[in-house]
Design a protein around this motif. Structure first.
Motif, PDB file in Angstrom:
ATOM      1  N   GLU A 465      -9.361  -4.689  -7.608  1.00  0.00           N
ATOM      2  CA  GLU A 465      -8.354  -3.635  -7.659  1.00  0.00           C
ATOM      3  C   GLU A 465      -9.016  -2.265  -7.554  1.00  0.00           C
ATOM      4  N   ARG A 469      -8.650   0.612  -4.728  1.00  0.00           N
ATOM      5  CA  ARG A 469      -8.278   1.989  -5.056  1.00  0.00           C
ATOM      6  C   ARG A 469      -9.410   2.963  -4.776  1.00  0.00           C
ATOM      7  N   ASP A 504      -5.170   5.623 -12.491  1.00  0.00           N
ATOM      8  CA  ASP A 504      -3.945   6.333 -12.117  1.00  0.00           C
ATOM      9  C   ASP A 504      -4.120   7.842 -12.292  1.00  0.00           C
ATOM     10  N   ALA A 507      -5.727   9.421  -9.159  1.00  0.00           N
ATOM     11  CA  ALA A 507      -5.183   9.018  -7.856  1.00  0.00           C
ATOM     12  C   ALA A 507      -5.157  10.165  -6.848  1.00  0.00           C
TER      13      ALA A 507
END
Length: 596
Positions: A465, A469, A504, A507
């Motif tokens: 993951e 990202r 997050d 981001a």
């Protein structure tokens, strides 16, 4: 006999009131001694200088005319020229003697009498005579006997053979007759002491024996009445009663009496009234009470509720309840209050446990839902993680098949192909096992876990993951193991949530700036710590506590449950989850757990 009291004259007077006391009996009579004690005590209490003279007439044993004349002459010679201020007489014979003869040895001296039932009817009462009347209550004593022995039918009245004894018998017969207070009355006299004892022994337990006086028996033997009464009462089959307080030495059950000590005190008070100029007051009747010996109550089996409430009870040993009623009530009140408090605490504890169970169940449900959410977020990378080993397995299997069909198989190469297939299969199995653990719902087991291992396994799970990202994750494990007591799945869920939140937060940053640092270390007092730091915009100081509240989120599409659930899981293991307010860049989450 002369007894002189020079009492209480602080800086005393050269003059003192003189009192002569005439006792009708000898000095060894218990009643005589008690009256003398009462007189002395009252005079001492008054704190004045008094000369006190005492004479014991012994008229019962020395009652002839010749004895009387010798006594008068003795008193005349002794007290002529010695002025007296008061003449106290004890007993009816002493009162009669003083009324008839005082002009010969104490002319004009006022009289104070005591221990008599009434002033002699055949002698006029002079204006300078006063005293204390005692009832020696025969009627009241039989009425008391009726209350204590409601089933008794007969009462025997016992008197001796001396003149005083015979006078008592006639008085009792006049007062009681043949029937009184429901009793048939018998009169017992004219016997020797042994005869009295034999008759008393034969009396039934449901009868009453009232002993008045025995100064002498039918054989002419003289006695102290109290001693004679005691010897008879000891052998009596019936409960014994008396009108004299001096008889109560353990053999008499009860009587309606006044004490001789009180008689003496009241006589002394009347004499002091004369000295103070108060004159002679009318004769006063002594207060009498129901006197009961508890030892005889127990011995005779008398019911406690038959005793009058206003009775004076001798030798009574109160029960613990009667002695310490107030402390016992207070103690029981404290115990009751404590019992209620304990019961309330137990109920509260049970209620808290049920509430804790509910909260724990809800926490587990929320944690399970949170893991579902996390797995949904990782579904793409998890699929990629599974696709890679499966694709590798397929490729190795096809390569092995081609080599086998070519007919020139290299066993070493085929062995390496099989090794690759096994490794890829294990890798896929580990991914599936971790996924199943994350999705599993049920009881949570606690075990000893190395915090370093939990960090590594979580990073391995989320590695794909983070690659997707384009976020770099670095680890700094503690040099030594950091054991904690925890559940591996829940601990991974907490670390996973913190890593995803960190990703997050970054981001919007360029990929090269997206860095997450995860470290473990030994904290204060042996605590274990895990930190997750990011390079994002950080958290405002006033929001560091708010972000842990349910449904509070900084994400546009967030539910605000991840951090709340994570903190709940950490606190359930005795730990803490906070954001470090000292972080200089981005945000740093700190998980602290106690040593395992």
């Amino acid at each position: 006999m002369l007894a002189l009291i020079a009492a209480v004259a602080f800086g005393g007077s050269a003059f003192a009131e003189r009192i002569l006391i005439l006792y009708e009996n000898e000095s060894t009579q218990p009643a005589t001694m008690e009256i003398a004690q009462g007189i002395t005590r009252r005079l001492v209490e008054d704190k004045r200088h008094v000369e006190l003279y005492s004479e014991y007439l012994d008229l019962v044993r020395f009652g002839s005319d010749a004895d009387r004349q010798r006594l008068i002459e003795y008193l005349r010679v002794k007290y002529t020229g010695r002025p007296l201020d008061a003449l106290l007489t004890v007993g009816p014979s002493a009162l009669r003697f003083a009324l008839a003869e005082r002009d010969l040895f104490a002319p004009g001296v006022p009289i104070v009498f005591g221990a008599v039932r009434g002033f002699p009817e055949d002698v006029p009462m002079p204006p300078d005579a006063t005293g204390v009347l005692s009832r020696f209550d025969v009627k009241g004593t039989l009425e008391l006997a009726r209350r204590l022995q409601p089933d008794a039918k007969r009462a025997t009245i016992l008197t001796g053979s001396a003149p005083f004894d015979r006078s008592w018998k006639e008085t009792a017969r006049t007062l009681l007759g043949e029937h009184y207070a429901g009793f048939d009355i018998d009169y017992l006299d004219g016997l020797s002491l042994d005869g009295f004892k034999a008759k008393a022994t034969a009396l039934p337990a449901d009868s009453v024996l009232l002993i008045l006086t025995v100064f002498a028996d039918a054989e002419g033997v003289s006695y102290i009445p109290r001693d004679a009464a005691s010897r008879i009462a000891t052998t009596s089959g019936a409960p014994v009663y008396s009108v004299y307080s001096s008889y109560f030495e353990g053999t008499v059950l009860a009587g309606h009496v006044g004490t001789f000590t009180a008689i003496g005190a009241e006589m002394a008070a009347l004499a002091l009234r004369l000295f103070d100029g108060g004159g002679t007051a009318p004769p006063a009747t002594q207060k009498e009470v129901a006197l009961i010996d508890w030892r005889q109550v127990v011995s005779r089996g008398i019911a406690r509720d038959r005793i009058p409430e206003d009775a004076e009870i001798l030798h009574y040993k109160p029960t613990a309840w009667e002695q310490f009623r107030l402390p016992i009530i207070l103690g029981l009140s404290v115990i009751a209050a404590q019992a209620l408090s304990i019961a309330a605490l137990i109920l509260q504890n049970q209620r808290n446990r049920r509430l804790e169970d509910v909260v724990s169940t809800q926490r587990l449900e929320l944690a399970h839902m949170s893991r579902h959410s996390q797995v949904s977020q990782l579904s793409g990378t998890l699929a990629h993680e599974l696709t890679q080993p499966l694709t590798s397995i397929l490729a190795n299997a096809e390569a092995g098949r081609k080599i086998a069909r070519a007919g020139n198989a290299d066993l070493g190469e085929i062995g390496e192909i099989f090794d690759d297939i096994v490794a890829d299969n294990k890798r896929a199995g580990e991914v599936i096992a971790q996924l199943r653990s994350m999705m599993r719902k049920g009881d949570v087991s606690v075990e000893r876990i190395d915090l370093n291992d939990a960090m590594r396994s979580t990073v391995a799970l989320i590695n794909a993951e983070m690659v997707a990202r384009r976020t770099q994750v670095s680890m700094s494990p503690n040099a030594e193991p950091l054991p904690v007591q925890a559940n591996m799945v829940q601990l991974q869920q907490v670390i996973l949530n913190l890593i995803l939140n960190a990703a997050d937060a970054m981001a919007e940053l360029p990929p090269k700036q997206r860095k997450i640092e995860i470290a473990t270390r030994l904290g204060e007092n042996g605590a274990r710590q895990l930190t997750v730091s990011d390079a994002g915009p950080g958290i405002a100081p006033d929001q560091m506590a708010e972000v842990f509240k349910p449904f509070v989120s900084t994400k546009d599409n967030g539910l605000g449950l991840g951090l709340a659930i994570s903190r709940s899981l950490v606190e359930a293991r005795g730990g803490k989850l906070v954001f470090d307010g000292m972080a200089t860049r981005g945000a740093r989450a700190v998980v602290t757990l106690p040593a395992g």
